[in-house]
Design a protein around this motif. Structure first.
Motif, short mmCIF file in Angstrom:
data_model
loop_
_atom_site.label_atom_id
_atom_site.label_comp_id
_atom_site.label_asym_id
_atom_site.label_seq_id
_atom_site.Cartn_x
_atom_site.Cartn_y
_atom_site.Cartn_z
N GLN A 85 49.44 62.36 52.54
CA GLN A 85 51.04 62.08 52.38
C GLN A 85 51.11 61.15 51.31
O GLN A 85 49.80 60.76 50.46
N PHE A 86 52.58 61.44 50.77
CA PHE A 86 52.62 60.97 49.61
C PHE A 86 54.42 61.09 48.90
O PHE A 86 55.06 61.22 50.00
N GLY A 87 54.47 60.35 48.73
CA GLY A 87 56.18 59.84 48.55
C GLY A 87 56.66 58.75 48.95
O GLY A 87 55.66 57.85 49.22
N LEU A 88 57.78 58.66 48.82
CA LEU A 88 58.39 57.33 49.93
C LEU A 88 58.90 57.68 51.63
O LEU A 88 59.80 57.06 51.71
N TRP A 115 57.92 54.34 42.64
CA TRP A 115 57.41 54.29 41.33
C TRP A 115 57.55 55.77 41.23
O TRP A 115 57.95 55.94 39.77
N ARG A 116 58.12 56.76 41.47
CA ARG A 116 59.27 57.73 41.00
C ARG A 116 60.16 57.99 42.30
O ARG A 116 60.16 57.49 43.82
N PHE A 117 61.67 58.35 42.10
CA PHE A 117 62.45 59.04 42.69
C PHE A 117 62.06 60.10 43.68
O PHE A 117 60.95 60.79 43.36
N ASP A 118 62.00 60.08 45.23
CA ASP A 118 61.58 61.04 46.19
C ASP A 118 62.59 62.10 46.42
O ASP A 118 63.71 61.76 46.95
N PRO A 122 65.11 61.36 52.41
CA PRO A 122 65.79 61.07 52.43
C PRO A 122 65.47 59.80 52.21
O PRO A 122 65.68 59.23 51.87
N LEU A 123 67.23 59.14 51.53
CA LEU A 123 67.38 58.48 50.05
C LEU A 123 67.55 57.24 51.75
O LEU A 123 66.35 56.09 51.25
N GLU A 124 67.60 57.63 52.45
CA GLU A 124 68.37 56.55 53.78
C GLU A 124 66.69 56.51 54.53
O GLU A 124 66.34 55.16 55.25
N GLU A 125 65.94 56.89 55.50
CA GLU A 125 64.62 56.49 55.40
C GLU A 125 63.45 55.92 54.80
O GLU A 125 63.47 55.29 55.04
N THR A 126 63.90 56.18 53.69
CA THR A 126 63.06 55.12 52.41
C THR A 126 63.48 53.52 53.00
O THR A 126 63.01 52.58 52.50
N PHE A 127 65.16 53.39 53.04
CA PHE A 127 65.30 52.49 52.68
C PHE A 127 65.62 51.48 54.13
O PHE A 127 65.62 50.64 54.06
N LEU A 128 65.28 52.60 54.98
CA LEU A 128 65.80 51.53 56.63
C LEU A 128 64.05 51.17 56.56
O LEU A 128 64.10 49.82 57.49
N ARG A 154 73.07 55.36 43.44
CA ARG A 154 73.46 55.59 45.07
C ARG A 154 71.70 54.33 45.71
O ARG A 154 72.11 54.59 47.02
N ALA A 155 71.10 54.67 45.06
CA ALA A 155 69.82 53.61 45.93
C ALA A 155 70.62 51.77 46.29
O ALA A 155 70.28 51.09 47.06
N ASP A 156 71.13 51.45 45.29
CA ASP A 156 72.29 50.52 45.09
C ASP A 156 73.27 50.32 45.92
O ASP A 156 73.50 49.49 46.23
N ALA A 157 74.00 51.32 46.23
CA ALA A 157 74.79 51.16 47.05
C ALA A 157 74.01 51.01 48.88
O ALA A 157 74.29 50.26 49.77
#
Length: 327
Positions: A85-88, A115-118, A122-128, A154-157
């Protein structure tokens, strides 16, 4: 030691932060020296030293009151040999955070860095997932590292939608590396995101220790291949000659070359704190004295004139990965 608010948040960070990437024999002593110098903000990551860097930092901060320090760690890379496993993604983010809390001996981290963009998650998965750990009280604030302007917006939104307190970006920033200035820093300012300036000494080049293209014994470039790879692009004879001329500017200002470089990074209004590492406690004490130093326009102009075409400002060189083969 002076403190600044980072971004639009209410979080105060020390102008100089201590970053612990390794678990060498002086790591804990360097963290103690940082506390003695008034540094209150500390950075590490789960993957650094396969968790040993976090443990060494925890040892150095053992006597500190938890509420008096800002403790930052982060997630992205593989954390031990053989890991899958790695990433976000949610699974890695959750397991990484819980491992960090255990190694750091705390029930929460103040800033959890991505630490880096994945590109694969999906960015939604990370922020949830982040919204869950924020609500649970395990994370106070969230930060990014080496994200592009478009990625930050995108992250800010998403952060606003999911009520995730996104407050900072960790970016390589120095006299020689100004890639964030044209796009990343303006976008972050619009979003109320502040910056930790990473590597303000440009892999040690701006301390003047790599004179005549020699690698000093005990330096990062002398210790491991990754360190040598990071320093090698700077070992240009013409560049090193220009850097050596900075010595006169530093002396005239009553500073060491390292203090001049750190103070330069702190002059940008978007930078709340400059993150420095150390192999010896004395280096921490020296770096900490850059807090509160204000450089005049004449000094800033001299620096620009000396470094000239050696300054890298291309925003496309933001350190965000598109390949994962080296993970």
């Amino acid at each position: 030691m002076r403190h600044r608010r980072i971004g639009r948040s209410g979080l105060l960070v020390s102008e100089i932060s201590y970053g612990n990437r390794f678990a060498h024999r002086e790591s804990a002593n360097c963290a103690r020296a940082a506390l003695e110098a008034g540094i209150t903000t500390f950075h590490t990551a789960a993957a650094w030293g396969h968790g040993a860097a976090e443990e060494a930092l925890a040892e150095g901060l053992r006597e500190a009151r938890r509420d008096d320090i800002v403790l930052c760690t982060g997630v992205f890379w593989l954390e031990h040999p053989g890991a899958s496993q790695f990433g976000l993604g949610r699974k890695h983010l959750m397991s990484s955070l819980h491992g960090s809390l255990r190694r750091l001996g705390t029930d929460h981290v103040d800033v959890f860095q991505l630490w880096r963009f994945d590109h694969r998650t999906p960015l939604e998965e990370t922020f949830l997932a982040l919204s869950d750990v924020v609500r649970e009280g395990k994370v106070r604030y969230v930060g990014t590292a080496e994200w592009t302007a478009e990625q930050l917006l995108r992250a800010d939104a998403l952060a606003n939608e999911l009520r995730v307190p996104l407050l900072c970006n960790h970016a390589h920033y120095s006299m020689l590396w100004r890639a964030p200035e044209s796009q990343v820093m303006p976008a972050a300012a619009r979003a109320g995101i502040g910056h930790f300036a990473s590597m303000p000494l440009a892999q040690g080049i701006l301390t003047g220790k790599y004179r005549q293209q020699r690698i000093p014994p005990g330096s990062r470039a002398d210790n491991d291949e990754r360190g040598r790879s990071a320093v090698r692009p700077f070992l240009d004879a013409s560049l090193l000659e220009r850097v050596d001329l900075l010595r006169g500017i530093a002396e005239e200002a009553g500073l060491t070359m390292a203090q001049l470089a750190i103070a330069w990074a702190l002059h940008h209004e978007g930078v709340a704190s400059a993150v420095v590492g150390a192999s010896r406690p004395a280096q921490v004490a020296e770096n900490a004295r850059a807090s509160g130093v204000e450089l005049g326009i004449d000094v800033l102009t001299q620096i620009d004139q000396l470094l000239g075409g050696f300054v890298q400002s291309d925003p496309r060189l933001t350190f965000t990965p598109t390949q994962y083969d080296d993970l």
